[in-house]
Design a protein around this motif. Structure first.
Motif, short mmCIF file in Angstrom:
data_model
loop_
_atom_site.label_atom_id
_atom_site.label_comp_id
_atom_site.label_asym_id
_atom_site.label_seq_id
_atom_site.Cartn_x
_atom_site.Cartn_y
_atom_site.Cartn_z
N PHE A 30 17.03 -106.92 67.47
CA PHE A 30 16.42 -105.64 66.89
C PHE A 30 17.59 -105.09 65.76
O PHE A 30 17.23 -104.40 64.92
CB PHE A 30 16.56 -104.56 68.06
CG PHE A 30 15.92 -103.10 67.61
CD1 PHE A 30 14.61 -103.06 66.97
CD2 PHE A 30 16.75 -101.97 67.39
CE1 PHE A 30 14.22 -101.85 66.48
CE2 PHE A 30 16.28 -100.81 66.88
CZ PHE A 30 14.86 -100.72 66.62
N LEU A 31 18.95 -105.59 65.79
CA LEU A 31 19.84 -105.30 64.82
C LEU A 31 19.76 -106.15 63.54
O LEU A 31 20.26 -105.71 62.56
CB LEU A 31 21.16 -105.30 65.36
CG LEU A 31 21.36 -104.69 66.76
CD1 LEU A 31 22.80 -105.09 67.16
CD2 LEU A 31 21.35 -102.92 66.47
N ILE A 32 18.97 -107.20 63.72
CA ILE A 32 18.99 -108.10 62.48
C ILE A 32 17.65 -107.47 61.57
O ILE A 32 16.90 -106.90 61.96
CB ILE A 32 18.33 -109.54 62.66
CG1 ILE A 32 19.40 -110.14 63.82
CG2 ILE A 32 18.12 -110.42 61.51
CD1 ILE A 32 19.11 -111.32 64.31
N MET A 33 17.95 -107.61 60.00
CA MET A 33 17.07 -106.91 59.10
C MET A 33 15.76 -107.90 59.17
O MET A 33 15.90 -108.74 59.56
CB MET A 33 17.56 -107.03 57.66
CG MET A 33 19.00 -106.21 57.42
SD MET A 33 19.70 -106.59 55.81
CE MET A 33 18.20 -106.03 54.78
N PRO A 34 14.75 -107.01 59.09
CA PRO A 34 13.23 -107.67 59.01
C PRO A 34 13.24 -108.87 58.23
O PRO A 34 12.66 -109.98 58.61
CB PRO A 34 12.50 -106.58 58.77
CG PRO A 34 13.35 -105.35 59.21
CD PRO A 34 14.72 -105.59 58.91
N VAL A 35 13.75 -108.67 57.11
CA VAL A 35 13.76 -109.79 56.13
C VAL A 35 14.47 -111.15 56.68
O VAL A 35 13.91 -111.98 56.60
CB VAL A 35 14.29 -109.59 54.59
CG1 VAL A 35 14.43 -110.57 53.74
CG2 VAL A 35 13.53 -108.50 54.08
N ALA A 36 15.70 -111.00 57.06
CA ALA A 36 16.27 -112.11 57.69
C ALA A 36 15.67 -112.69 58.89
O ALA A 36 15.47 -113.90 59.19
CB ALA A 36 17.77 -111.49 58.19
N GLY A 37 15.02 -111.64 59.85
CA GLY A 37 14.28 -112.03 61.10
C GLY A 37 13.26 -112.92 60.53
O GLY A 37 12.80 -114.14 61.04
N ALA A 38 12.31 -112.76 59.47
CA ALA A 38 11.18 -113.31 59.04
C ALA A 38 11.44 -114.69 58.50
O ALA A 38 10.97 -115.74 58.92
CB ALA A 38 10.65 -112.58 58.12
N MET A 39 12.67 -114.76 57.72
CA MET A 39 13.34 -115.89 57.15
C MET A 39 13.78 -117.02 58.55
O MET A 39 13.52 -118.28 58.44
CB MET A 39 14.46 -116.00 56.28
CG MET A 39 14.11 -115.03 55.03
SD MET A 39 12.84 -115.95 54.11
CE MET A 39 13.48 -117.37 53.71
#
Length: 315
Positions: free
Chosen positions: A135-144
């Motif tokens: 949940f703390l990871i940015m959505p962009v980073a999580g998507a990548m």
């Protein structure tokens, strides 16, 4: 003598007019408390409502940046074309699938993880930290992470795992685009649901649980009869907040599938982006934005009423 009497009556009338009734005093006190909030309220209205009014104005016009000479007032024509658009209906359906699927699955997983973390065990703090991390990871980073490291058809970890049991590689984002995005969303939102449910578990009275155990109630009976009603407000709050945020999902769709194949995995925010910034159709995009905002307000209002009702019943 009559002049003195008249002056006395006039002063008495003025004194009575200066005296405030309890209702007037209460209204004045209410305005005194609200006065410090007025600048923030005015700022919020300017920032939110003025752009929304401009969006409504654009939605009533046929404005396309590629055809500047075709700008004219068309009334509700954009809205009529919108509901006749099959791609819009598909994007609306995808939005519902993403929102309901993510919120329901993330909440169920969050409840399970919260029940596990509510127990004392070695490394409990480390386990909580690791489970909260997505949940703390940015959505962009999580998507990548999911697009490149997990679901990549050539060197993704998921294909490597299924290859161990003899299943061939799968191009997940092309073959199952909606499922791929849904998995990434559930991975990101499960920690949020877990934290809310864990807070509810730790807030329940321990004496009630001890009394249930002394009466011979098993774990399942205690959970259904005592714990689950206690968690109701936390679950409803998690569902509401999750739905409001997930319905606006854009990053995962843009980076993982780009709305494809075609528009198979596009939701409403992404389709609005396509019409506005790729198709330059400002009128249609504005009409879609107005419809999405109105639908979100209706759903949020209904959900908030349910939450407030549960709080009133609890009190």
């Amino acid at each position: 003598m009559s002049t003195l009497v008249e002056k006395h009556h006039r002063r008495e009338a003025e004194r009575r007019s200066d005296e405030k009734t309890p209702a007037q005093i209460e209204r004045a006190e209410a305005w005194r408390r609200r006065a410090p909030l007025l600048p923030a309220l005015i700022f919020t209205i300017i920032v939110t409502q003025v752009p929304f009014l401009v969006t409504i104005w654009y939605s009533l016009r046929s404005e396309n940046l590629l055809r500047p000479d075709g700008d004219r007032f068309v009334g509700l024509s954009n809205y009529a074309d919108l509901f006749a658009d099959s791609t819009f209906r598909q994007a609306a359906l995808n939005s519902v699938i993403f929102t309901l699927g993510c919120v329901v699955v993330a909440m169920l997983l969050g409840i399970g993880l919260a029940l596990l973390l509510d127990r004392k065990f070695v490394g409990q703090g480390l386990a909580r930290t690791l489970l909260i991390t997505p949940f703390l990871i940015m959505p962009v980073a999580g998507a990548m992470i999911w697009s490149v490291s997990m679901l990549n058809p050539t060197y993704g970890m998921v294909n490597w795992l299924i290859g161990l049991i003899g299943i061939g590689p799968v191009d997940w984002t092309s073959t199952y685009p909606v499922l791929s995005i849904l998995i990434a969303l559930v991975w990101q939102w499960t920690p949020f649901m877990m934290l809310l449910v864990l807070a509810g578990l730790q807030a329940q009275p321990k004496d009630v649980l001890e009394a249930a155990q002394m009466d011979g109630a098993g774990w399942g009976k205690t959970f259904v009869s005592i714990t689950l009603p206690q968690l109701r407000r936390y679950i409803e709050l998690g569902v509401l907040l999750g739905a409001i945020y997930v319905v606006n999902t854009f990053d995962q769709i843009y980076l993982m599938t780009a709305g494809g194949p075609g528009t198979a995995s596009a939701n409403l925010p992404f389709y609005i982006y396509q019409r506005a910034f790729l198709g330059f159709d400002i009128g249609q995009a504005a009409a879609m934005g107005v419809v999405v905002v109105i639908a979100t307000i209706i759903v949020a209002t209904f959900a908030l009423r349910l939450i407030f009702r549960s709080f009133e019943q609890k009190d």
